[in-house]
Structure formats: C-alpha cells, structure tokens
Design an enzyme around this catalytic site. Structure first.
Site, PDB file in Angstrom:
ATOM      1  N   LYS A 161       0.814  -1.222   0.000  1.00 20.09           N
ATOM      2  CA  LYS A 161       0.000   0.000   0.000  1.00 20.09           C
ATOM      3  C   LYS A 161       0.854   1.281   0.000  1.00 20.09           C
ATOM      4  CE  LYS A 161      -3.507  -0.825  -0.601  1.00 20.09           C
ATOM      5  NZ  LYS A 161      -3.932  -1.492  -1.888  1.00 20.09           N
ATOM      6  N   LYS A 367      -6.817   1.299  -6.496  1.00 21.75           N
ATOM      7  CA  LYS A 367      -5.705   2.189  -6.139  1.00 21.75           C
ATOM      8  C   LYS A 367      -6.244   3.599  -6.016  1.00 21.75           C
ATOM      9  CE  LYS A 367      -2.880  -1.233  -6.742  1.00 21.75           C
ATOM     10  NZ  LYS A 367      -2.346  -1.991  -5.636  1.00 21.75           N
TER      11      LYS A 367
HETATM   12  N1  PPS Z   1      -0.903   7.559  -9.439  1.00 23.68           N
HETATM   13  C1  PPS Z   1      -1.539   6.848  -8.509  1.00 23.68           C
HETATM   14  N2  PPS Z   1      -2.781   6.380  -8.743  1.00 23.68           N
HETATM   15  C2  PPS Z   1      -3.432   5.675  -7.779  1.00 23.68           C
HETATM   16  N3  PPS Z   1      -2.907   5.365  -6.579  1.00 23.68           N
HETATM   17  C3  PPS Z   1      -1.667   5.808  -6.323  1.00 23.68           C
HETATM   18  C4  PPS Z   1      -0.941   6.554  -7.255  1.00 23.68           C
HETATM   19  N4  PPS Z   1       0.259   6.852  -6.718  1.00 23.68           N
HETATM   20  C5  PPS Z   1       0.275   6.336  -5.506  1.00 23.68           C
HETATM   21  N5  PPS Z   1      -0.881   5.698  -5.256  1.00 23.68           N
HETATM   22  C6  PPS Z   1      -1.181   5.036  -3.999  1.00 23.68           C
HETATM   23  O1  PPS Z   1      -0.890   3.657  -4.146  1.00 23.68           O
HETATM   24  C7  PPS Z   1      -1.583   3.016  -3.080  1.00 23.68           C
HETATM   25  C8  PPS Z   1      -1.586   1.533  -3.313  1.00 23.68           C
HETATM   26  O2  PPS Z   1      -0.285   1.091  -3.095  1.00 23.68           O
HETATM   27  P1  PPS Z   1       0.312  -0.226  -3.731  1.00 23.68           P
HETATM   28  O3  PPS Z   1       0.184  -0.154  -5.216  1.00 23.68           O
HETATM   29  O4  PPS Z   1       1.667  -0.397  -3.207  1.00 23.68           O
HETATM   30  O5  PPS Z   1      -0.677  -1.314  -3.165  1.00 23.68           O
HETATM   31  S1  PPS Z   1      -0.437  -2.889  -3.126  1.00 23.68           S
HETATM   32  O6  PPS Z   1       0.377  -3.186  -1.968  1.00 23.68           O
HETATM   33  O7  PPS Z   1       0.182  -3.291  -4.371  1.00 23.68           O
HETATM   34  O8  PPS Z   1      -1.800  -3.429  -2.982  1.00 23.68           O
HETATM   35  C9  PPS Z   1      -2.931   3.675  -3.093  1.00 23.68           C
HETATM   36  O9  PPS Z   1      -3.445   3.591  -1.789  1.00 23.68           O
HETATM   37  P2  PPS Z   1      -4.952   3.966  -1.427  1.00 23.68           P
HETATM   38  O10 PPS Z   1      -5.094   5.445  -1.678  1.00 23.68           O
HETATM   39  O11 PPS Z   1      -5.123   3.636   0.004  1.00 23.68           O
HETATM   40  O12 PPS Z   1      -5.845   3.157  -2.315  1.00 23.68           O
HETATM   41  C10 PPS Z   1      -2.635   5.098  -3.543  1.00 23.68           C
HETATM   42  O13 PPS Z   1      -2.713   6.056  -2.521  1.00 23.68           O
END
Ligand code: PPS
Length: 405
Positions: A161, A367
């Site tokens: 995350k 995401k």
């Molecule tokens: N560009 C962009 N678009 C959408 N989301 C973005 C982006 N950059 C960073 N994030 C943040 O990435 C969070 C998810 O992290 P991960 O991809 O590492 O998650 S996972 O562990 O693979 O499930 C996700 O967490 P949440 O906001 O809690 O959904 C996002 O805050």
C-alpha cells in the site's frame, strides 16, 4: 490450323513490346507490395492493426491501453527511439507459460487486477481480463529469438500500500525497463520452485534493458533478504514508503473491501484500548515498523543498494521521484513531467501514454480508493506510537519523510 483473326494477324504472334513492359511492371509492383506486406507483418504492425480491441470499459481512462498503434499513428512509431521500438518487439513475445501464482491470504493485492487490459497477456502483463486478442507467436522477436529472460536486476520489495503499483507502471514507460506485471511472490511463497521457474516468469530483455518485478510483501518477509542476496548480491532494491498511519488505514480499507464484516479499525488497533496498548501483531500495524524491517535487509545489503521512494511525493511529484529512481537504476532520465497529467476524477497523477500504447492510463479502482473515517484520537495514538520508529528510519536512511511534521 487456326483461322486468321479479322485483322489478318496470326494468333501466335508475339505481344506488342509496350504490353510486355506493362506486364513486367505489374509483376514487379506485385512482388514489391508483397515483400512490403511481409516485412510489415514481421514488424508486428499488421497484428496490432487488425486485432480487435474488445471489452474496454467504454474507453474511459481507467481502461488500459490496447496494444494498438500510438495515438499519433504510424508516423509517431517511426519517431520512437530505437530502444522503444525494440521494446515493442519484445512485448509481443510468446506468452508466459506459467502465470505467477494467484495471490492468497488476507489483504493481498489481486495480482492480476491492476494490469492495464491492453498489457495483459504480454510477458510484462498480468493476463487478467485480457481485452485484446492474444497475438499468435509468429513475431519478429520470436523468429529471431531476440532477447532472453533474465533474473531481475532490480526489485520493488515494498511496502504494501505504499504506491508500488504506481511506481512500477510509471517505470515501465522507460524503454530500458521490462517488468513482470503481476506479483511473482517468489521470495516469500514460491521459493521452493527454484530460480529457473522464477526466471521463466520474466519478460525477455535485450542488452542494456533492466528486468524488474514488484512484490511488496518481500519487505516484511524475514527470509527475503538472504534469498535475494543468494540470487545476486548486486540486486538493486526499491522501497516505496508511506506514512505508516495512512498505510495502515489503506491496508485495512483493502481488507474491508474483501471482507466487509471485519471489526472496526479502531478495535483492531488496540490490544487494550484503555491502557493504550497498540496491537503490533496486527499486520496493518506491523508492516509500518519500517526501521525494524530495514534492519534485516541491512544485514544482507549495503544501504547504497537500496532506494527509498516517498509514496507521498510519488503522488505530488511523480516525475521528481521517477527522476531519482532512474538515476538509481543507472537509466537515462527519460520519464519526466511530460509523461504525466493529473486526473481530476481519479484525484491522482496518471500516465498520458502507458507502456506499449498511446492511450492515457490511470491505475485501477483499487488504487486510490476512499478510506473510512477513523476516530481522530486513534489516529493520534498511532502517530505517537510510530514516531520513534519513524525517527529511527529517517536516521537509518538519511531521509526525512516528513510524517511527523
Ligand atoms: N498515481 C496513482 N494512482 C493511484 N494510486 C496511487 C498513485 N500513486 C500512488 N498511489 C497510492 O498507491 C496506493 C496503493 O499502493 P500499492 O500499489 O503499493 O498497493 S499494493 O500493496 O500493491 O496493494 C494507493 O493507496 P490507497 O489510496 O489507500 O488506495 C494510492 O494512494
């Protein structure tokens, strides 16, 4: 004997010279066109143009890029740097024989879920919900047996995350980066399958290209540092870190989306709420103890081989963070501001053109999803709890991530 024709000419008389020349010219034109067509097909173009793009969700920005010609059309492809064109050839290699294992366990990312549909099926793609008909393996790269599968030279090891998917998708825009789209989970769940199995998951690369993968759970897997070091001591490790309190809420949000009946965040946070005892055995809390996990990695890797990317800056200034990552990987700085735009609806930066496509691409619905509201008091207690660990982490990495400011 055949009768003479009305003009009195004998039927077996040779054709006039002009007609013979014309016939030869036609023949040459046909063979020229045929060779051009064959060449064109070998260079993948006929496949990409003729394959139907189906099932994209209305062509919205969440829909991934189809493996189609770039937005600018054929002219734009010609203008692509050689490396990008080579990369395109490799993208349509025969498809992964073994898909990485489907994720299991609580709160894990559905490894296939995020893959832009247009990339699905490619070695760098996940294969889930493929929206583009799979190309037959009759590609130029296949014919020439171009490129080879390599073990990754760089891995995004965490944190869950933190923004790991965004980082990988952004990096894949670089012509010298080839990455497996799904999470292989080799060093935590499938180590017994052996390195040959792992290598086979990887996309083919040409000289000078870097093979990458991301599996965020590696960062908190005790065995992972020694195992990665046994594969290669030179492996570069990238960790995307995010305020551990927000990360915990994000982690909880993911679990909640799959199991809506779980207890509240507040009740899971404490072992004993009135005594203020935080439950560090809850993985959502435990993962955020970055300094503790880092200690294990530093027993096997020097700090200079690790890069810590700020999850917050990755959202605020993706090009800035990507600049650091490209430097760390020894790549030419190609990914820059001009690759991103801020999508108001999504509320996040998105790619103007995703890898292998000319279409805009935002990450999927899982995401950047809204978090449930958490009691302020609980968040404050968690901030207090993490403060000393964060400070230690800043000291160890030499970077202040500003989570306690
Ligand atoms: N560009 C962009 N678009 C959408 N989301 C973005 C982006 N950059 C960073 N994030 C943040 O990435 C969070 C998810 O992290 P991960 O991809 O590492 O998650 S996972 O562990 O693979 O499930 C996700 O967490 P949440 O906001 O809690 O959904 C996002 O805050």
């Amino acid at each position: 004997m055949a009768p003479p024709d009305p003009a009195g000419a004998h039927p077996t008389l040779p054709e006039p010279l002009s007609r013979r020349i014309f016939r030869k010219f036609l023949l040459m034109l046909c063979s020229l066109l045929t060779s051009l067509y064959v060449f064109y097909c070998l260079a993948e173009r006929c496949q990409t143009l003729s394959r139907p793009v189906v099932g994209l969700s209305g062509g919205g920005e969440e829909a991934g890029p189809g493996r189609s010609v770039p937005a600018g059309g054929l002219g734009e492809l010609a203008a692509w740097p050689a490396a990008a064109r080579k990369k395109r050839l490799l993208q349509v290699q025969p498809w992964r024989k073994h898909r990485p294992p489907a994720p299991h366990g609580d709160g894990e990312e559905a490894a296939w879920e995020e893959e832009p549909p247009g990339l699905a099926g490619s070695p760098g793609g996940s294969g889930a919900g493929s929206s583009v008909a799979e190309p037959p393996p009759g590609t130029l790269a296949l014919l020439l047996d171009e490129g080879s599968k390599q073990l990754p030279q760089a891995i995004i090891i965490g944190v869950k995350k933190g923004g790991t998917r965004a980082l990988l998708e952004f990096l894949r825009v670089h012509p010298d980066v080839r990455a497996v789209g799904a999470e292989p989970h080799f060093f935590d769940r499938s180590y017994d399958k052996g390195l040959a199995w792992y290598r086979d998951l990887m996309p083919r690369t040409l000289d000078g290209q870097i093979t990458m993968e991301k599996t965020p759970s590696y960062f908190v897997t005790r065995e992972a540092p020694a195992r990665i070091s046994a594969m290669s001591k030179a492996t570069k490790l990238i960790v995307v870190v995010r305020d551990p309190v927000t990360r915990a809420v994000s982690d909880y949000t993911q679990t909640l989306s799959k199991r809506p009946d779980i207890p509240t965040f507040e009740s899971l946070t404490f072992r004993n709420r009135s005594a203020g005892l935080i439950d560090t055995s809850w993985s959502a809390i435990q993962i955020g103890l970055y300094a503790k996990h880092l200690e294990h990695w530093l027993r096997h890797f020097p700090l200079r081989q690790m890069l810590f990317v700020s999850g917050e800056r990755l959202i605020r200034d993706p090009a800035g963070e990507l600049g650091r990552v490209q430097d760390f990987l020894g790549l030419k700085r190609i990914i820059s501001d001009k690759h991103f735009y801020f999508n108001q609806t999504k509320g996040f930066p998105c790619l103007k053109k995703a890898e292998g496509s000319g279409r805009p691409h935002c990450l999927g619905k899982t995401k950047g999803r809204p978090h449930p509201e958490i009691e302020r008091e609980v968040l404050r207690r968690l901030r207090d709890f993490y403060r000393p660990f964060n400070r230690k982490f800043y000291q160890m990495t030499g970077q202040d991530f500003g989570w306690d400011g």
